[in-house]
Design an enzyme around this catalytic site. Structure first.
Site, mmCIF file in Angstrom:
data_model
loop_
_atom_site.group_PDB
_atom_site.id
_atom_site.type_symbol
_atom_site.label_atom_id
_atom_site.label_comp_id
_atom_site.label_asym_id
_atom_site.label_seq_id
_atom_site.Cartn_x
_atom_site.Cartn_y
_atom_site.Cartn_z
ATOM 1 N N LYS A 10 15.000 -43.498 40.358
ATOM 2 C CA LYS A 10 15.527 -44.310 41.341
ATOM 3 C C LYS A 10 14.640 -45.620 41.435
ATOM 4 O O LYS A 10 13.454 -45.659 40.622
ATOM 5 C CB LYS A 10 15.567 -43.927 42.600
ATOM 6 C CG LYS A 10 15.827 -42.463 42.968
ATOM 7 C CD LYS A 10 16.230 -42.627 44.870
ATOM 8 C CE LYS A 10 17.095 -41.241 45.083
ATOM 9 N NZ LYS A 10 17.300 -41.284 46.170
ATOM 10 N N TYR A 50 27.995 -42.817 45.691
ATOM 11 C CA TYR A 50 27.483 -42.607 47.079
ATOM 12 C C TYR A 50 27.994 -42.016 48.313
ATOM 13 O O TYR A 50 27.885 -41.952 49.160
ATOM 14 C CB TYR A 50 25.797 -42.386 47.416
ATOM 15 C CG TYR A 50 24.593 -42.830 47.132
ATOM 16 C CD1 TYR A 50 24.145 -40.917 46.991
ATOM 17 C CD2 TYR A 50 24.078 -43.881 46.040
ATOM 18 C CE1 TYR A 50 23.438 -40.977 46.661
ATOM 19 C CE2 TYR A 50 22.425 -43.292 45.884
ATOM 20 C CZ TYR A 50 21.834 -41.744 46.113
ATOM 21 O OH TYR A 50 20.834 -41.562 44.873
ATOM 22 N N ASN A 113 12.468 -42.397 47.391
ATOM 23 C CA ASN A 113 12.233 -41.340 46.433
ATOM 24 C C ASN A 113 12.336 -40.804 45.670
ATOM 25 O O ASN A 113 12.245 -39.888 45.337
ATOM 26 C CB ASN A 113 12.445 -40.504 47.842
ATOM 27 C CG ASN A 113 13.816 -40.383 47.457
ATOM 28 O OD1 ASN A 113 14.903 -40.830 46.550
ATOM 29 N ND2 ASN A 113 14.982 -38.782 48.309
ATOM 30 N N HIS A 116 16.973 -38.633 42.688
ATOM 31 C CA HIS A 116 18.166 -37.441 42.779
ATOM 32 C C HIS A 116 18.687 -36.530 42.051
ATOM 33 O O HIS A 116 18.387 -36.836 40.936
ATOM 34 C CB HIS A 116 18.972 -38.746 42.988
ATOM 35 C CG HIS A 116 20.754 -37.776 43.244
ATOM 36 N ND1 HIS A 116 20.941 -37.736 44.389
ATOM 37 C CD2 HIS A 116 21.232 -37.397 41.963
ATOM 38 C CE1 HIS A 116 22.266 -36.678 44.259
ATOM 39 N NE2 HIS A 116 22.080 -36.740 42.711
ATOM 40 N N GLU A 127 29.094 -35.728 38.795
ATOM 41 C CA GLU A 127 27.778 -36.748 38.690
ATOM 42 C C GLU A 127 27.628 -37.031 37.643
ATOM 43 O O GLU A 127 28.018 -38.084 36.464
ATOM 44 C CB GLU A 127 27.084 -35.961 39.619
ATOM 45 C CG GLU A 127 26.844 -36.202 40.840
ATOM 46 C CD GLU A 127 25.888 -35.994 41.713
ATOM 47 O OE1 GLU A 127 25.632 -35.985 43.023
ATOM 48 O OE2 GLU A 127 24.827 -35.856 41.426
HETATM 49 P P1 CMP Z 1 19.542 -38.453 47.030
HETATM 50 O O1 CMP Z 1 19.521 -37.198 46.997
HETATM 51 O O2 CMP Z 1 19.588 -39.727 46.684
HETATM 52 O O3 CMP Z 1 21.165 -38.624 48.266
HETATM 53 C C1 CMP Z 1 20.996 -39.505 49.523
HETATM 54 C C2 CMP Z 1 19.822 -39.931 49.554
HETATM 55 O O4 CMP Z 1 19.664 -40.784 51.164
HETATM 56 C C3 CMP Z 1 18.148 -39.376 49.134
HETATM 57 O O5 CMP Z 1 18.538 -38.896 48.563
HETATM 58 C C4 CMP Z 1 17.333 -40.304 49.807
HETATM 59 O O6 CMP Z 1 17.065 -41.069 49.098
HETATM 60 C C5 CMP Z 1 18.561 -41.527 51.235
HETATM 61 N N1 CMP Z 1 18.614 -41.119 52.505
HETATM 62 C C6 CMP Z 1 18.038 -39.965 53.560
HETATM 63 N N2 CMP Z 1 18.111 -40.010 55.050
HETATM 64 C C7 CMP Z 1 17.893 -41.506 55.281
HETATM 65 C C8 CMP Z 1 17.338 -42.486 55.615
HETATM 66 N N3 CMP Z 1 16.844 -41.725 56.657
HETATM 67 N N4 CMP Z 1 17.213 -43.337 55.376
HETATM 68 C C9 CMP Z 1 17.350 -44.144 53.934
HETATM 69 N N5 CMP Z 1 17.864 -43.302 53.128
HETATM 70 C C10 CMP Z 1 18.152 -42.040 53.586
#
Ligand code: CMP
Length: 139
Positions: A10, A50, A113, A116, A127
C-alpha cells in the site's frame, strides 16, 4: 494445496521505501512472486476494488489513501498461500498484530496498514483477474 493469492503493498509502504523488505517477508515464508507491477490507481479503480466496503464509514478515506501514492500489486503462489500470506501480514490493526508480522513491523494504523491480502479463494481469483492478464502470471 498450492494456491495463488493477491497482494497489495500500500501507499504508506511504497512511500517509505519498504517494498523490498515486505517482499523479503513473503519470500522467507515460502511464497513465490509470480506476478508483480507498480501502478497508481485511479479513484474509480479504488472504489471498484473496495466495493464491498462502500457502506463503511471509512470508505472514502480508504479510497483516497489507496490513490495517494503508487502501490505494488502482486500474485503470490505457494502451499496454502492465502492463509500463509494472512499470517505473514498479521492482524488488520497493527496494534493487534503478532511480533514479526509485516503489519507489526511496518504499519502505521488500521488504515495505513502497509499491505492487503485476499481473504478467500473466490476473492483471490477476482482480485487477480482485476489486475492481471493470464500472460502476466509466470509460475
Ligand atoms: P484491506 O485488507 O486492504 O481491506 C479493507 C481495508 O479497510 C483494510 O485493509 C484496512 O486498511 C481498512 N480499514 C479497516 N478499518 C478501517 C478504519 N477503521 N479506518 C480506516 N481504514 C480501515
Amino acid at each position: 494445496a498450492i494456491q495463488r493469492t493477491f497482494s497489495i503493498i500500500k501507499p504508506d509502504a511504497t512511500k517509505r521505501n519498504l517494498t523490498g523488505q515486505i517482499v523479503a517477508k513473503f519470500e522467507e515464508a515460502g511464497l513465490r512472486i509470480v506476478a508483480s507491477k507498480r501502478i497508481q490507481l485511479t479513484l474509480a479503480q479504488a472504489q471498484h476494488f473496495y466495493g464491498v466496503h462502500k457502506e463503511r464509514p471509512f470508505f472514502d478515506e480508504l479510497c483516497e489513501f489507496m490513490i495517494s501514492e503508487p502501490i505494488v500489486v502482486q500474485v503470490l503462489e505457494g502451499e496454502d498461500a492465502i492463509a500463509k500470506n494472512r499470517e505473514v501480514m498479521g492482524a488488520t490493526n497493527p496494534a493487534d498484530a503478532a511480533e514479526g508480522t509485516i503489519r507489526k513491523e511496518f504499519a502505521l494504523s488500521v488504515g495505513e496498514n502497509s499491505v492487503h491480502g485476499s481473504d478467500a479463494p473466490e476473492t483471490a481469483a477476482e482480485e487477480i483477474a482485476f489486475f492481471f492478464s493470464g500472460l502476466e502470471l509466470v509460475g
